[in-house]
Design a protein around this motif. Structure first.
Motif, mmCIF file in Angstrom:
data_model
loop_
_atom_site.group_PDB
_atom_site.id
_atom_site.type_symbol
_atom_site.label_atom_id
_atom_site.label_comp_id
_atom_site.label_asym_id
_atom_site.label_seq_id
_atom_site.Cartn_x
_atom_site.Cartn_y
_atom_site.Cartn_z
ATOM 1 N N ILE A 104 3.478 -3.997 -14.194
ATOM 2 C CA ILE A 104 3.284 -3.645 -15.600
ATOM 3 C C ILE A 104 4.482 -4.083 -16.445
ATOM 4 C CG2 ILE A 104 3.158 -1.687 -17.195
ATOM 5 C CD1 ILE A 104 1.322 -0.332 -15.105
ATOM 6 N N ALA A 105 5.672 -4.002 -15.887
ATOM 7 C CA ALA A 105 6.872 -4.380 -16.634
ATOM 8 C C ALA A 105 6.877 -5.862 -17.022
ATOM 9 C CB ALA A 105 8.119 -4.061 -15.814
ATOM 10 N N PHE A 106 6.184 -6.693 -16.263
ATOM 11 C CA PHE A 106 6.195 -8.132 -16.527
ATOM 12 C C PHE A 106 4.864 -8.677 -17.014
ATOM 13 C CE2 PHE A 106 9.683 -7.512 -13.569
ATOM 14 C CZ PHE A 106 10.693 -8.229 -14.181
ATOM 15 N N ILE A 107 3.851 -7.842 -17.088
ATOM 16 C CA ILE A 107 2.507 -8.355 -17.366
ATOM 17 C C ILE A 107 2.390 -9.002 -18.744
ATOM 18 C CG2 ILE A 107 1.377 -6.304 -18.309
ATOM 19 C CD1 ILE A 107 -0.891 -7.056 -16.199
ATOM 20 N N ASP A 108 3.133 -8.523 -19.722
ATOM 21 C CA ASP A 108 3.005 -9.101 -21.058
ATOM 22 C C ASP A 108 3.645 -10.484 -21.168
ATOM 23 O OD1 ASP A 108 5.584 -8.105 -20.890
ATOM 24 O OD2 ASP A 108 5.676 -7.560 -23.006
ATOM 25 N N THR A 109 4.373 -10.909 -20.154
ATOM 26 C CA THR A 109 4.940 -12.254 -20.156
ATOM 27 C C THR A 109 4.128 -13.211 -19.290
ATOM 28 O OG1 THR A 109 6.382 -11.815 -18.261
ATOM 29 C CG2 THR A 109 7.269 -11.345 -20.466
ATOM 30 N N ALA A 128 0.811 -1.233 0.000
ATOM 31 C CA ALA A 128 0.000 0.000 0.000
ATOM 32 C C ALA A 128 0.841 1.279 0.000
ATOM 33 C CB ALA A 128 -0.977 -0.020 1.167
ATOM 34 N N PRO A 129 1.894 1.376 0.816
ATOM 35 C CA PRO A 129 2.666 2.631 0.805
ATOM 36 C C PRO A 129 3.512 2.827 -0.452
ATOM 37 C CG PRO A 129 3.203 1.309 2.762
ATOM 38 C CD PRO A 129 2.339 0.485 1.873
ATOM 39 N N ASN A 130 3.658 1.775 -1.253
ATOM 40 C CA ASN A 130 4.522 1.835 -2.436
ATOM 41 C C ASN A 130 3.769 1.445 -3.706
ATOM 42 O OD1 ASN A 130 7.048 2.345 -0.947
ATOM 43 N ND2 ASN A 130 6.633 0.325 -0.098
ATOM 44 N N MET A 131 2.495 1.808 -3.800
ATOM 45 C CA MET A 131 1.663 1.360 -4.913
ATOM 46 C C MET A 131 2.215 1.754 -6.283
ATOM 47 S SD MET A 131 -0.649 -0.771 -4.412
ATOM 48 C CE MET A 131 -1.453 -0.692 -5.983
ATOM 49 N N ASP A 132 2.746 2.937 -6.428
ATOM 50 C CA ASP A 132 3.266 3.342 -7.734
ATOM 51 C C ASP A 132 4.418 2.439 -8.170
ATOM 52 O OD1 ASP A 132 1.405 5.355 -8.045
ATOM 53 O OD2 ASP A 132 2.721 6.906 -7.220
ATOM 54 N N GLU A 133 5.322 2.159 -7.253
ATOM 55 C CA GLU A 133 6.461 1.291 -7.569
ATOM 56 C C GLU A 133 5.999 -0.135 -7.865
ATOM 57 O OE1 GLU A 133 10.384 -0.468 -5.296
ATOM 58 O OE2 GLU A 133 9.563 1.444 -4.637
ATOM 59 N N VAL A 134 5.082 -0.648 -7.064
ATOM 60 C CA VAL A 134 4.554 -1.998 -7.274
ATOM 61 C C VAL A 134 3.831 -2.070 -8.624
ATOM 62 C CG1 VAL A 134 2.884 -3.713 -6.436
ATOM 63 C CG2 VAL A 134 4.392 -2.526 -4.817
ATOM 64 N N VAL A 138 -7.720 -10.085 -16.174
ATOM 65 C CA VAL A 138 -7.222 -9.142 -17.175
ATOM 66 C C VAL A 138 -7.987 -7.826 -17.075
ATOM 67 C CG1 VAL A 138 -7.007 -8.699 -19.654
ATOM 68 C CG2 VAL A 138 -6.367 -10.933 -18.727
ATOM 69 N N ARG A 139 -9.316 -7.906 -16.958
ATOM 70 C CA ARG A 139 -10.116 -6.678 -16.817
ATOM 71 C C ARG A 139 -9.705 -5.917 -15.561
ATOM 72 N NH1 ARG A 139 -14.097 -10.104 -18.679
ATOM 73 N NH2 ARG A 139 -14.905 -10.484 -16.586
ATOM 74 N N TRP A 140 -9.483 -6.637 -14.465
ATOM 75 C CA TRP A 140 -9.050 -5.988 -13.214
ATOM 76 C C TRP A 140 -7.719 -5.265 -13.437
ATOM 77 C CZ3 TRP A 140 -4.556 -6.820 -10.476
ATOM 78 C CH2 TRP A 140 -4.467 -6.141 -9.263
ATOM 79 N N ALA A 141 -6.768 -5.948 -14.056
ATOM 80 C CA ALA A 141 -5.449 -5.355 -14.273
ATOM 81 C C ALA A 141 -5.534 -4.105 -15.133
ATOM 82 C CB ALA A 141 -4.500 -6.381 -14.906
ATOM 83 N N LEU A 142 -6.385 -4.125 -16.140
ATOM 84 C CA LEU A 142 -6.522 -2.959 -17.012
ATOM 85 C C LEU A 142 -7.091 -1.768 -16.270
ATOM 86 C CD1 LEU A 142 -7.838 -4.700 -20.248
ATOM 87 C CD2 LEU A 142 -5.570 -3.706 -19.882
ATOM 88 N N VAL A 143 -7.955 -2.012 -15.308
ATOM 89 C CA VAL A 143 -8.560 -0.927 -14.527
ATOM 90 C C VAL A 143 -7.637 -0.487 -13.393
ATOM 91 C CG1 VAL A 143 -10.460 -0.333 -12.970
ATOM 92 C CG2 VAL A 143 -10.919 -1.569 -15.095
ATOM 93 N N GLU A 144 -7.111 -1.448 -12.655
ATOM 94 C CA GLU A 144 -6.349 -1.136 -11.443
ATOM 95 C C GLU A 144 -4.915 -0.712 -11.707
ATOM 96 O OE1 GLU A 144 -7.518 -0.914 -8.323
ATOM 97 O OE2 GLU A 144 -9.477 -1.300 -9.180
ATOM 98 N N LEU A 145 -4.313 -1.223 -12.746
ATOM 99 C CA LEU A 145 -2.920 -0.893 -12.988
ATOM 100 C C LEU A 145 -2.819 0.289 -13.916
ATOM 101 C CD1 LEU A 145 -1.452 -4.482 -13.363
ATOM 102 C CD2 LEU A 145 -1.380 -3.010 -11.366
#
Length: 125
Positions: free
Chosen positions: A88-93, A77-83, A118-125
């Motif tokens: 995102i850097a690995f999601i396409d794999t 939670a305190p590092n959401m942008d970094e997480v 996938v829908r969750w990731a597109l909204v949340e990330l």
């Protein structure tokens, strides 16, 4: 450590659910309020504490749901942008991005199991 509490309960707040021991809310290792967004998760944490025998040993590292929630509260939670950027850097794999080429029983199972994520990731990330 020996079990030091007599009663385990769940306290509902406007922002989630917390497990209490003798009326005191459990804290994370970083001393944050261990408050989770869903009742089923609170129930699982409750069960981890409730099932310790009255004369038994409390082993927090064996409490998987509490450990997961504590990690999310203290580290994620305190590092959401970094997480978010790391994910995102690995999601396409990720395997959920690779589906059967033809629509068949396997593809239908893949779509059923993975489309919501996938829908969750597109909204949340």
């Amino acid at each position: 450590m020996k079990r030091f509490y007599k009663q385990v309960a769940i306290q509902q707040y406007d922002f989630g659910y917390a497990v209490t021991l003798d009326g005191r809310t459990i804290k994370t290792p970083a001393r944050n309020l261990l408050c989770v967004p869903s009742k089923p998760l609170a129930d699982a944490i409750y069960d981890e504490w409730h099932t310790v025998p009255l004369d038994g040993e409390v082993v927090p590292s064996d409490m998987e749901y509490m450990s997961l929630a504590s990690t999310a509260i203290d580290k994620i939670a305190p590092n959401m942008d970094e997480v978010r950027q790391t994910v995102i850097a690995f999601i396409d794999t990720d395997v959920i991005c690779y589906r059967c080429d033809t629509y068949n029983a396997l593809r239908e199972k893949q779509d059923t199991a993975w489309d919501a994520w996938v829908r969750w990731a597109l909204v949340e990330l």
